[in-house]
Design a protein around this motif. Structure first.
Motif, mmCIF file in Angstrom:
data_model
loop_
_atom_site.group_PDB
_atom_site.id
_atom_site.type_symbol
_atom_site.label_atom_id
_atom_site.label_comp_id
_atom_site.label_asym_id
_atom_site.label_seq_id
_atom_site.Cartn_x
_atom_site.Cartn_y
_atom_site.Cartn_z
ATOM 1 N N VAL A 1 -37.148 -5.221 -12.736
ATOM 2 C CA VAL A 1 -37.420 -4.865 -11.342
ATOM 3 C C VAL A 1 -36.267 -5.376 -10.489
ATOM 4 N N GLN A 2 -35.714 -4.503 -9.696
ATOM 5 C CA GLN A 2 -34.664 -4.894 -8.754
ATOM 6 C C GLN A 2 -35.187 -4.701 -7.331
ATOM 7 N N LEU A 3 -34.872 -5.659 -6.480
ATOM 8 C CA LEU A 3 -35.299 -5.609 -5.088
ATOM 9 C C LEU A 3 -34.078 -5.597 -4.192
ATOM 10 N N GLN A 4 -34.045 -4.644 -3.283
ATOM 11 C CA GLN A 4 -32.926 -4.521 -2.358
ATOM 12 C C GLN A 4 -33.445 -4.660 -0.942
ATOM 13 N N ALA A 5 -33.075 -5.760 -0.299
ATOM 14 C CA ALA A 5 -33.519 -6.022 1.065
ATOM 15 C C ALA A 5 -32.453 -5.603 2.066
ATOM 16 N N SER A 6 -32.913 -5.213 3.232
ATOM 17 C CA SER A 6 -31.998 -4.830 4.302
ATOM 18 C C SER A 6 -32.672 -5.048 5.641
ATOM 19 N N GLY A 7 -31.869 -4.960 6.697
ATOM 20 C CA GLY A 7 -32.423 -5.025 8.044
ATOM 21 C C GLY A 7 -32.161 -6.299 8.805
ATOM 22 N N GLY A 8 -31.580 -7.286 8.150
ATOM 23 C CA GLY A 8 -31.282 -8.515 8.864
ATOM 24 C C GLY A 8 -30.155 -8.315 9.868
ATOM 25 N N GLY A 9 -29.943 -9.327 10.684
ATOM 26 C CA GLY A 9 -28.874 -9.245 11.659
ATOM 27 C C GLY A 9 -29.022 -10.293 12.722
ATOM 28 N N LEU A 10 -28.291 -10.094 13.797
ATOM 29 C CA LEU A 10 -28.297 -11.012 14.935
ATOM 30 C C LEU A 10 -29.144 -10.428 16.055
ATOM 31 N N VAL A 11 -30.029 -11.248 16.582
ATOM 32 C CA VAL A 11 -30.901 -10.793 17.652
ATOM 33 C C VAL A 11 -31.093 -11.941 18.632
ATOM 34 N N GLN A 12 -31.337 -11.597 19.880
ATOM 35 C CA GLN A 12 -31.582 -12.625 20.884
ATOM 36 C C GLN A 12 -33.022 -13.121 20.806
ATOM 37 N N THR A 13 -33.239 -14.311 21.300
ATOM 38 C CA THR A 13 -34.595 -14.842 21.381
ATOM 39 C C THR A 13 -35.492 -13.849 22.110
ATOM 40 N N GLY A 14 -36.664 -13.612 21.521
ATOM 41 C CA GLY A 14 -37.585 -12.645 22.096
ATOM 42 C C GLY A 14 -37.403 -11.237 21.575
ATOM 43 N N GLY A 15 -36.368 -11.027 20.808
ATOM 44 C CA GLY A 15 -36.089 -9.698 20.286
ATOM 45 C C GLY A 15 -36.867 -9.381 19.026
ATOM 46 N N SER A 16 -36.554 -8.230 18.462
ATOM 47 C CA SER A 16 -37.272 -7.744 17.276
ATOM 48 C C SER A 16 -36.300 -7.280 16.207
ATOM 49 N N LEU A 17 -36.759 -7.370 14.978
ATOM 50 C CA LEU A 17 -36.042 -6.838 13.829
ATOM 51 C C LEU A 17 -37.052 -6.327 12.827
ATOM 52 N N ARG A 18 -36.636 -5.375 12.035
ATOM 53 C CA ARG A 18 -37.472 -4.865 10.965
ATOM 54 C C ARG A 18 -36.727 -4.979 9.645
ATOM 55 N N LEU A 19 -37.298 -5.723 8.738
ATOM 56 C CA LEU A 19 -36.734 -5.862 7.409
ATOM 57 C C LEU A 19 -37.408 -4.877 6.460
ATOM 58 N N SER A 20 -36.626 -4.398 5.506
ATOM 59 C CA SER A 20 -37.154 -3.506 4.475
ATOM 60 C C SER A 20 -36.721 -4.021 3.109
ATOM 61 N N CYS A 21 -37.527 -3.742 2.125
ATOM 62 C CA CYS A 21 -37.189 -4.137 0.755
ATOM 63 C C CYS A 21 -37.728 -3.076 -0.189
ATOM 64 N N VAL A 22 -36.821 -2.489 -0.955
ATOM 65 C CA VAL A 22 -37.186 -1.436 -1.893
ATOM 66 C C VAL A 22 -37.121 -1.977 -3.316
ATOM 67 N N ALA A 23 -38.163 -1.716 -4.061
ATOM 68 C CA ALA A 23 -38.207 -2.116 -5.470
ATOM 69 C C ALA A 23 -37.870 -0.927 -6.350
ATOM 70 N N SER A 24 -37.067 -1.185 -7.367
ATOM 71 C CA SER A 24 -36.714 -0.131 -8.312
ATOM 72 C C SER A 24 -36.752 -0.704 -9.723
ATOM 73 N N GLY A 25 -36.753 0.192 -10.683
ATOM 74 C CA GLY A 25 -36.794 -0.251 -12.075
ATOM 75 C C GLY A 25 -37.990 0.324 -12.799
ATOM 76 N N ARG A 26 -38.251 -0.258 -13.963
ATOM 77 C CA ARG A 26 -39.350 0.232 -14.782
ATOM 78 C C ARG A 26 -40.539 -0.698 -14.642
ATOM 79 N N PHE A 27 -41.548 -0.230 -13.997
ATOM 80 C CA PHE A 27 -42.787 -0.984 -13.856
ATOM 81 C C PHE A 27 -43.910 -0.015 -13.545
ATOM 82 N N PHE A 28 -45.120 -0.447 -13.865
ATOM 83 C CA PHE A 28 -46.273 0.404 -13.605
ATOM 84 C C PHE A 28 -46.794 0.218 -12.187
ATOM 85 N N ARG A 29 -46.948 -1.041 -11.808
ATOM 86 C CA ARG A 29 -47.498 -1.310 -10.485
ATOM 87 C C ARG A 29 -47.056 -2.689 -10.012
#
Length: 114
Positions: A1-29
Motif C-alpha cells: 500500500v502506498q499513500l500519497q499526501a498533498s495539500g499542505g502549505g503556508l496559511v495565516q492564523t485563522g485560515g483553512s487548508l485541505r489535505l488529501s491522501c490517496v492510497a494505491s496498491g494491492r489491497f482488498f479494503r
C-alpha cells in the motif's frame, strides 16, 4: 500500500487548508484511515481517524475545527482544517490500516503564520 499526501502549505492564523491522501496498491479494503502530525522533538500525535463506515475520532485540540472524511471508491482520505492556529503547524502524515498492517504516507508540511 502506498499513500500519497498533498495539500499542505503556508496559511495565516485563522485560515483553512485541505489535505488529501490517496492510497494505491494491492489491497482488498482499508479499515481505518487517519491523519497524524509531528513537530520536531515531539512524538507523532493523532489528529483524526475515520473508519470505512464513516465513524470518526478527533483529538481534543482539533475538535470543531478539523473535519476528516473519506471517499472509499477513490481510496482517499481528506482533512479539512479551519481556524488554523500556530500550534497546528507540523508535518501531517496520513495513515491507513489494512487488516493489522499500518501504512504511512510521506508527510506534508503545514505552516501557520501568526
Amino acid at each position: 500500500v502506498q499513500l500519497q499526501a498533498s495539500g499542505g502549505g503556508l496559511v495565516q492564523t485563522g485560515g483553512s487548508l485541505r489535505l488529501s491522501c490517496v492510497a494505491s496498491g494491492r489491497f482488498f479494503r482499508i479499515n481505518v484511515m487517519g491523519w497524524y502530525r509531528q513537530v520536531p522533538g515531539k512524538q507523532r500525535e493523532l489528529v483524526a481517524t475515520i473508519t470505512g463506515g464513516g465513524s470518526t475520532n478527533y483529538a481534543d485540540s482539533v475538535k470543531g475545527r478539523f473535519t476528516i472524511s473519506r471517499d472509499n471508491a477513490k481510496n482517499t482520505v481528506y482533512l479539512q482544517m479551519s481556524s488554523l492556529k500556530p500550534e497546528d503547524a507540523a508535518v501531517y502524515y496520513c495513515n491507513a490500516m489494512v487488516r493489522t498492517d499500518s501504512y504511512w504516507g510521506q508527510g506534508t508540511q503545514v505552516t501557520v503564520s501568526s
